[in-house]
Every structure is written in C-alpha cells, then in structure tokens.
Write an enzyme that holds these catalytic residues in place. Structure first.
Site, PDB file in Angstrom:
ATOM      1  N   CYS A  28       5.035   6.072   2.710  1.00 19.69           N
ATOM      2  CA  CYS A  28       3.606   5.411   3.063  1.00 19.69           C
ATOM      3  C   CYS A  28       2.769   7.629   2.566  1.00 19.69           C
ATOM      4  O   CYS A  28       3.706   8.761   1.732  1.00 19.69           O
ATOM      5  CB  CYS A  28       2.179   5.252   3.285  1.00 19.69           C
TER       6      CYS A  28
ATOM      7  N   HIS B 262       4.436  -0.091   2.443  1.00 20.85           N
ATOM      8  CA  HIS B 262       3.985  -0.618   3.901  1.00 20.85           C
ATOM      9  C   HIS B 262       5.135  -1.945   3.678  1.00 20.85           C
ATOM     10  O   HIS B 262       4.511  -2.874   3.640  1.00 20.85           O
ATOM     11  CB  HIS B 262       2.765  -1.015   3.867  1.00 20.85           C
TER      12      HIS B 262
ATOM     13  N   GLU C 253       6.050  -2.649   6.782  1.00 15.56           N
ATOM     14  CA  GLU C 253       5.451  -3.391   7.664  1.00 15.56           C
ATOM     15  C   GLU C 253       4.473  -4.515   7.298  1.00 15.56           C
ATOM     16  O   GLU C 253       3.948  -5.498   8.206  1.00 15.56           O
ATOM     17  CB  GLU C 253       4.732  -2.815   8.304  1.00 15.56           C
TER      18      GLU C 253
END
Length: 672
Positions: A549, A637, A639
């Site tokens: 990011c 992202h 995650e």
C-alpha cells in the site's frame, strides 16, 4: 465481596433500597447486562488509577470507567481533559428481578431544561466536509468519527437523576448490550463525582474462559416516525456506503484481534441489531488469548466504530476537528470479575479475571453544577453526505434524550415490526459474506511450527516457507498485525516493529514495508523518508523486499512511475483486478496510486529504478503490483477481510522475493 441477603424483617432488596435512599455519598452501579432478567446492584470503594495496568485486581470484582484520554497509553494524540480512570472496587452486590427494580425506581425522569447541541447543525456539516476533503481526500485514513454533544441542565440531585434515567432507559430502549447507571463520588470531594447513565448497543471486548470477543457495529438505519419497515431495512442493507462502513470497522477490529489472539480471530455474522429508534449491522469476532484482561483492553483502545481507522491517525484527526475533549465518550465500562475458568497468568495476580466491557455511547452524563451532556458521533467515509451525518448524530442521541424527557418521545408506531423476521433480511445479511475472505471466516486452530513457535492452521502452503524469518514494519497502521498473522500461517517466524524503532533492516530473510496513512510523495514526512531509505538499502544489498500500500506507492515512485491522488479515494473498496497476471479479489484502502506509464529506467539514479520492475495495473491504469528480482509490491491489502484471494497472492509474492518455487495450482484461489 459480600452479597446482601434478606433478613426476615428487611425490605425485599436492601442494597437497592440503600442506593435509592442515599444522599449521593454512596458509590453505586446499576447494571442490566445483555438484556437479562435481573438488575445487578453494586457498591464499594472508589479508587482512581493512572493506567489500565493499575486497575486493582486483588480478588474483588472491579467496575472501571475508562476515559478516552487513556489512549495516551498507546502514544496516541488526545485532548487531555484530565478525566480520571475511576474504579469501583465492589464490596457488596445484589441481584434484583427486572420487574422489581422497575417498580422501585423513580417512575419519571427528573425535570431538565434542554439547551441543544453544542455544535450547531450547520457547523457540524462543515466539519464533515472538511474531514472528507482534507483528511480522507488526502490519505489520512478510511473513516473518522466526529463527536458533538446535546446539552441540558437540571437542579435535581445525582441519585434521583441517575436512578430515574436508568428506569426510563430500561422502559423505553430495546436491544441494548448494557443498560446502566454509575455514580462514583470521591470521599471528601463531592465536586469530583462521576455520574452517568446509558443504554449502549455495543460490546467492546469480553474475555471469558480464554475466549476474546469483540463486536463491531456500524451502519445505521434511522427508523421513520411511523416505524421501521421491511422496505426501509432492505434499502439500508443494500446501501454501498453502509456496507463499506461496516467492513472498514471489521478490518480495524480484526487488526486488534490479531494482536490479542495467536489464532488471529474469526468473523461470525453479520447480524441486525434493532433498537427503539435505530437499527445497526454488526459482526462478532472471536479468538483465544491468554493476555491479562487489562493488557487486552490497552491493546484495543479504542473501538474504530467511535474513533476511525487507522486508529493512531484517527486520534490525531479527532483532536484537529472536535471542539472539546471527549471525556468518557468512546471509552468503556470494564467489569472485571474473578473467573476460576480463565487461563492463569502471572500478570493477573492472585485471581484470574473475566472481562465484560461495553463502549460508552448512548450515554448521558451529569456534571457538577447540574450540566447534562449526551454526546453522539457519526462515522464519516468517502461517501458521506454532511446533512445525513448531521441527522445521524441527532438520531443516535434521540433514543437517550427521549427516554430522559429531553426531547418529545412521540406516540411511536402502533406496532413494532421485527425486522429480523422480515422476508429477505436474513438473505441480505448472508449476502454480505460473499465479499469476505474465507481465511478470516473459518476457524483457525493453533499447531506448533517447525521453529517451535505457534502456527495457525498450517496449510499446504506452510512447508516451503517454514524456518524463514520476516520483519514487518508498521507505519502507523495495524494492518501489519494481520499481515504478520498470515505470514505465520504460511510457516514463517514474524515480528512487527514500529517504523521509528527499527534498527537493522538487512538481517531478516524478508523485510515487509507495511501500509500507513499519508502522502507517499511527501519526503518531509519522516515515515515516507524512512520507507524510501529502507527500500533502497534493502534493494542495494540484494535482500528480499515486499512493500504494501503506502510503501508500494513509495517504491513505485522510486521505480519512476508517477504517483498521484486518485479521483475518488478507494477506502474499504473490494476490486477484482489484474495482479501480475492473475485476476484477484482484494480490498483496497488508498487515496493515492501509481500510474502505469512508460518508464525511463535511467531517469532516476537509485537502485530501485535500475531494477526495471514489472508492473500490473487495473482498468483505470492504477498500478496493482510490481515485481522484480527479490522485490515485489502490492497496492491492495492482502490481509484485509475483503481480500478473498489475499492469502494466495501473499504466498505467491513471498515465494517470488525469497526465490522459493511457486505452489502447485489450487482448484480455487479462495480455497486456502
């Protein structure tokens, strides 16, 4: 603690009677928890402490009232109003049937004069616009909660005021997690009393038998005056803004769960919580932990549903835009109770404790001199309409204000519709999970890793990376805790360090430069300068590097790709886009993006530019990822709970930078 027992000639509920007859010097708490059939009456000694770790757990139950200023314990920015962390150490308790309590409490709220909101509607709408434009629009974060407060005054004494408020809330509000009244005077200092009553819908954190649970609630359906309808709630459940608002806070609380729980936690739900004037959507997050409950609370200060995300920068934004300190708004009550079934820990002292901690919202405060305040806030996201957020704060305060007689209650609808029973509602709720990553929805068991540490639900992916170590650098966004959890799932040994505490970036097998708020072009920002320096140092040494990011954007800039603000921020957005040759569903939280253009590798004299990194981009020409020898970066992202393909992509990028053979193709990227 002693529990009051009824002598043959005593009143039915002696402790409650003592509270109702007291002159304001007796500390007490009245609690109805989880919609139960009883009211708990607690009295004891009042103690103020400086830190959550100082809450006295010496065998007695303790009810702590935790102010927002305790965020200082995590190094976050707050307007410090000196509000004390006040504890009621319980020495006596009594359980009273709900019907008996309602019969004994004052039948009507005490008289009070309404004064209106401290921040007028037009001024609050202006704050909303500035937060959207100046904060979300410039990369400060995904969402922020800004408070204002309805003010009133009363000449009534604290005990009749609080107990009448408590009865009114018991009678007129529904769907509360806790309904409560707390009066905590300091002996010898009557002007330092803490007095509050409320009906909060939201659990912050519970710990019992080693299981941690959090309960993010977000998205608001404001019931019309004629009552909620099936059509109205279905429109609400289909609203993109309300959907994304909930997923953002789930992501933020999953960061906390990944810090608390070796198994990272799992998502259960969603559910619809119906109250008297509002309905909300919610999830339940759960996992196992052995942490001292005080430390668990410290690591989770405070809920993103009442602050924003990422958490650290949300506190900074709040301090910039709110007109007064928060006091106890967005803090929590925390009831610590001896729990023989809890896992023992040396940190818990002589007794293990369970914890039940609701968030302090939908609460009225009685201040010295008869001032009354009822704070409320709205969650501001990129889609927010200022006038709608103004209306939301009014609606959130209205349930408490109407119960207390500070605004007209209205006749109310003739019948109350059970929204959860309406056709299509269950299906609409279930459909939300189609956007979630299976990784965070299914249970994850803990097993030993090859290095002897904890490894969560080791899959077929874990073996190839076992024994490698990774350093994940946190740039003030705790998504890094979720990244670390996924890397451990892949078999690696992982530690997370804050960006300004990292000493050696060359030693670990893998360096992961994490996400964070801010403008990736701003080299005057010490975080951006640190990312730049460490990326070049790692690449120059030929050591494996992965950037995520914000760090991906910095790396892309070093590689010669122009980085610009997006036309519309992608905060909490799930996209299916090309990531280095594979279409992957990934969650995005970015305001800036690197653009796909022809790059002159000689234009910039740095080691990253000389690698001539291979890019991939989405349909708008925004880079989704970069790849080169020993280097990879990704805009999304992986995650996030929105990233259905996140673990598979993370595994592929990690193998690439470490030079490990690719995993065998799976039948579905979402199967891992």
């Amino acid at each position: 603690m002693t529990t009051s027992a009824r002598p043959a000639d005593a009143a039915p509920h002696p402790l409650l009677d003592r509270v109702l007859a007291s002159d304001g010097t007796l500390p007490f708490a009245l609690l109805r928890r989880h919609g139960g059939a009883e009211v708990e009456v607690l009295t004891g000694e009042v103690v103020d402490v400086d830190l959550l770790g100082d809450v006295p757990l010496d065998g007695a139950p303790v009810l702590a009232v935790v102010p927002y200023r305790q965020a200082r314990e995590r190094g976050f920015t707050v307007r410090d109003d000196g509000a004390p962390l006040r504890c009621l150490v319980v020495r006596e308790s009594e359980r009273v049937p709900l019907s008996d309590a309602i019969a004994a409490l004052p039948p009507e709220p005490v008289a009070a004069e309404p004064l209106g909101f401290d921040v007028p509607d037009e001024e609050y709408a202006g704050i909303v616009r500035r937060v959207i434009d100046d904060e979300i629009g410039r990369g400060a974060g995904a969402n922020f909660v800004v408070m204002r407060s309805f003010e009133a005054r009363t000449d009534a004494a604290p005990v009749p005021t609080l107990t009448s408020w408590f009865r009114a809330l018991l009678t007129h509000e529904v769907g509360s997690y806790w309904t409560f009244a707390v009066h905590a005077p300091v002996a010898g200092a009557p002007m330092e009393s803490l007095s509050l009553a409320g009906a909060t819908p939201e659990r912050h954190l519970t710990l019992h038998d080693g299981v941690a649970r959090m309960n993010p609630i977000s998205g608001t359906y404001r019931h019309p005056a004629s009552g909620p309808t099936r059509e109205g709630v279905l429109d609400f459940l289909a609203d993109t803004k309300e959907n994304e608002e909930l997923f953002m806070v789930v992501d933020e609380e999953m960061k906390m769960m990944s810090a608390l729980c070796p198994d990272g936690g799992r998502i259960v739900g969603p559910y619809l919580k119906q109250m008297a004037r509002l309905s909300h959507t919610e999830y339940l997050l759960e996992g196992r932990t052995t942490l001292d409950p005080r430390e668990a609370l410290r690591l989770t200060m405070f809920a993103p549903t009442v602050t924003g995300s990422p958490m650290e920068n949300a506190c900074t934004v709040i301090a910039r835009h709110e007109t007064r300190p928060r006091g106890y708004y967005s803090g929590f009550l925390a009831l610590f109770e001896p729990d023989d079934g809890a896992p023992s820990s040396a940190a818990t002292g002589p007794a293990a404790y369970s914890l039940d901690a609701p968030i302090l919202i939908r609460t009225a405060y009685l201040h010295d001199g008869g001032r009354v305040s009822v704070p409320a806030g709205a969650t501001l996201v990129r889609h927010s309409v200022p006038e709608h957020e103004v209306a939301e704060t009014r609606a959130k305060a209205a349930g408490v204000l109407a119960s207390l007689g500070l605004v007209p209650r209205g006749a109310g609808p003739d019948t109350v519709v059970d929204l959860n029973a309406q056709p299509g509602v269950a299906e609409a709720l279930t459909a939300r999970n189609h956007q979630l990553a299976e990784f965070w929805v299914r249970p994850q068991e803990v097993a030993p890793s090859a290095s002897g540490g904890a490894l969560t639900s080791p899959s077929a992916l874990a073996g190839a990376l076992a024994g490698r170590d990774a350093l994940v650098v946190d740039h003030e966004d705790q998504f890094t805790t979720m990244l670390a959890h996924q890397l451990r799932h892949l078999g690696m040994t992982v530690r997370v360090e804050r960006w300004d505490a990292v000493d050696d970036v060359l030693a670990p097998d893998l360096l992961v430069l994490g996400p964070g708020p801010g403008d990736p072009r701003d080299q005057a920002d010490p975080r951006i300068a640190a990312i730049t320096r460490r990326a070049q140092e790692r690449v120059s040494a030929g050591r494996p590097l992965l950037a995520v990011c914000l760090s991906h954007q910095v790396l892309a800039g070093l590689a010669g790709f122009p980085v610009r603000a997006l036309l519309a921020p992608r905060q909490g957005v799930r996209l299916e886009a090309d990531v280095l040759g594979t279409t992957a569903a990934v969650g995005y939280y970015n305001t800036f993006g690197a653009r796909l253009t022809t790059v002159d590798a000689t234009a910039a004299d740095n080691p990253v530019a000389r690698l001539a990194l291979e890019p991939s981009a989405d349909a708008d020409g925004v880079l989704t990822a970069l790849r080169g020898p020993g280097v990879a970066s990704v805009q999304g992202h992986l995650e996030s709970v929105l990233s259905a393909d996140g673990l598979t992509v993370l595994d592929a990028l990690t193998r690439h930078v470490l030079g490990v053979p690719a995993a065998a193709p799976a039948s579905s990227a979402r199967a891992h």
